[in-house]
Design a protein around this motif. Structure first.
Motif, short mmCIF file in Angstrom:
data_model
loop_
_atom_site.label_atom_id
_atom_site.label_comp_id
_atom_site.label_asym_id
_atom_site.label_seq_id
_atom_site.Cartn_x
_atom_site.Cartn_y
_atom_site.Cartn_z
N ASP A 110 23.43 29.21 77.09
CA ASP A 110 23.02 28.40 75.93
C ASP A 110 24.29 27.84 75.32
N GLY A 111 24.16 26.75 74.57
CA GLY A 111 25.33 26.14 73.93
C GLY A 111 25.99 25.06 74.74
N ASN A 112 25.32 24.59 75.79
CA ASN A 112 25.91 23.56 76.65
C ASN A 112 26.07 22.23 75.94
N GLY A 113 25.06 21.83 75.16
CA GLY A 113 25.15 20.57 74.44
C GLY A 113 26.28 20.57 73.43
N ARG A 114 26.39 21.65 72.67
CA ARG A 114 27.41 21.72 71.63
C ARG A 114 28.81 21.81 72.20
N THR A 115 29.01 22.61 73.26
CA THR A 115 30.33 22.64 73.88
C THR A 115 30.64 21.29 74.55
N GLY A 116 29.64 20.69 75.15
CA GLY A 116 29.85 19.40 75.80
C GLY A 116 30.24 18.31 74.82
N ARG A 117 29.60 18.30 73.66
CA ARG A 117 29.93 17.28 72.66
C ARG A 117 31.29 17.55 72.02
N LEU A 118 31.67 18.83 71.92
CA LEU A 118 33.02 19.14 71.43
C LEU A 118 34.08 18.68 72.43
N ILE A 119 33.86 18.93 73.70
CA ILE A 119 34.80 18.47 74.73
C ILE A 119 34.93 16.95 74.66
N LEU A 120 33.80 16.27 74.50
CA LEU A 120 33.81 14.81 74.37
C LEU A 120 34.68 14.37 73.21
N PHE A 121 34.50 14.97 72.05
CA PHE A 121 35.28 14.64 70.86
C PHE A 121 36.76 14.90 71.13
N ARG A 122 37.07 16.06 71.69
CA ARG A 122 38.46 16.44 71.97
C ARG A 122 39.14 15.47 72.92
N GLU A 123 38.47 15.16 74.02
CA GLU A 123 39.09 14.30 75.03
C GLU A 123 39.22 12.86 74.54
N CYS A 124 38.35 12.44 73.63
CA CYS A 124 38.57 11.15 72.97
C CYS A 124 39.89 11.18 72.21
N MET A 125 40.10 12.23 71.41
CA MET A 125 41.31 12.33 70.61
C MET A 125 42.56 12.38 71.49
N LYS A 126 42.49 13.12 72.58
CA LYS A 126 43.66 13.27 73.45
C LYS A 126 44.02 11.96 74.15
N ASN A 127 43.04 11.08 74.33
CA ASN A 127 43.26 9.87 75.11
C ASN A 127 43.21 8.61 74.26
N CYS A 128 43.40 8.77 72.94
CA CYS A 128 43.43 7.63 72.01
C CYS A 128 42.18 6.77 72.11
N VAL A 129 41.05 7.45 72.27
CA VAL A 129 39.74 6.80 72.25
C VAL A 129 39.07 7.23 70.94
N VAL A 130 38.47 6.30 70.23
CA VAL A 130 37.79 6.65 68.98
C VAL A 130 36.74 7.72 69.28
#
Length: 246
Positions: free
Chosen positions: A179-199
Motif C-alpha cells: 500500500d502507499g504506491n500512489g503517494r510514494t509515486g507522486r513524491l518521487i515525481l515531485f522530487r525528480e521534477c525539483m532535481k531536474n529543474c522541471v516545475v
C-alpha cells in the motif's frame, strides 16, 4: 530545455524549503507545500481529513475541536506524508535509487497501526499480490526485477516531463508496495521534477478521475498523452500558487 524562469523558480523553492524548515516557519512556501501536497495526495487515496484539519495537524500537531470523527489511519498517514516529504528534502543530493524509494515508503507507513497489524511490509516491497481495481499488478517475486528495469531505463534518459510521466505510469503499474504506491509515486515525481529543474507536479484531488483515467490509458494503450497533459496543467497550478511567496 530548462527556461531561466523555471531554474529561478526551482532555486527559490530549494532555498526556501531549507530555510523555512530549519526555522520551523509555518507561514511560507515550505509549509504551504507540505499542507497542499499531503492533503491532495492522501485525499486521492480516500482520506477524509479536510484542508483545515491537514493544516492544523502540520502546524500544531493537533486537530481542531469538532464533532467529526477522525480515522486514526488518516491521521497517521498524513503525519507520515509530512515525514516522507522531509526525507525527500534531506536526500535531494542523492540519485534516485530503490533503497531511497523504500526509505520514502518507510517514512509514510511506519507509523500506521493498521498496516503493521495486517502484516504489510513497511519500507520494503510487497509480499502479497495486489491489484489496481480489476487490474493485476506485478507479482511480489517479480517486483525487484521490474524495478531494476525501470531504474535502468530512467537513468539512461534526459529527464523532462514526458520521461517523468512514463516513469510514474510504469511505477504505478508495477505497484511495488503493499500500500502507499500512489503517494510514494507522486513524491518521487515531485522530487525528480525539483532535481531536474522541471516545475513540480502536485495532483489535485479535483482531478483525481482524470489522473486515474490517464494511468488506465497507459496500462491499456501505452499512451502518455492524457498524463502529460494533466501534469502540465498541474505544473501551472502549483507554479501560480507559489508565485505568491516569491
Amino acid at each position: 530545455m530548462n527556461s531561466p524562469e523555471n531554474i529561478e523558480f526551482l532555486n527559490f523553492l530549494v532555498k526556501r524549503f531549507k530555510i523555512e524548515r530549519d526555522k520551523f516557519d509555518r507561514s511560507g512556501v515550505y509549509a504551504y507545500t507540505q499542507r497542499l501536497f499531503a492533503y491532495h495526495s492522501n485525499k486521492i487515496e480516500g482520506s477524509i481529513l479536510t484542508e483545515e484539519q491537514t493544516a492544523f495537524l502540520f502546524d500544531n500537531g493537533t486537530l481542531p475541536r469538532s464533532d467529526d470523527c477522525y480515522r486514526a489511519k488518516d491521521v497517521e498517514e498524513m503525519n507520515g506524508h509530512f515525514l516522507m516529504f522531509n526525507r525527500m528534502l534531506d536526500t535531494l543530493d542523492e540519485p534516485l535509487s530503490q533503497e531511497l524509494i523504500k526509505q520514502f515508503h518507510y517514512e509514510l507507513k511506519s507509523g500506521v497501526f493498521e498496516d503493521r497489524a495486517n502484516g504489510y511490509a513497511i519500507g520494503d516491497y510487497k509480499q502479497r499480490p495486489n491489484m489496481i481495481g480489476m487490474y493485476e499488478t506485478v507479482r511480489p517475486e517479480n517486483v525487484t526485477q521490474e524495478m531494476n528495469l525501470l531504474m535502468d531505463w530512467y537513468n539512461s534518459q534526459e529527464v523532462d516531463i514526458s520521461v517523468l510521466a512514463e516513469f510514474h505510469a510504469r511505477y504505478e503499474s508495477i505497484h511495488p508496495f503493499q500500500d502507499g504506491n500512489g503517494r510514494t509515486g507522486r513524491l518521487i515525481l515531485f522530487r525528480e521534477c525539483m532535481k531536474n529543474c522541471v516545475v513540480p507536479v502536485v495532483i489535485e484531488d479535483a482531478n483525481r478521475n482524470k489522473y486515474l483515467e490517464a494511468l488506465k490509458e497507459y496500462r491499456e494503450e501505452k499512451s502518455l498523452d492524457k498524463l502529460i497533459t494533466l501534469f502540465e496543467k498541474e505544473q501551472q497550478f502549483y507554479f501560480e500558487k507559489c508565485k505568491y511567496f516569491m
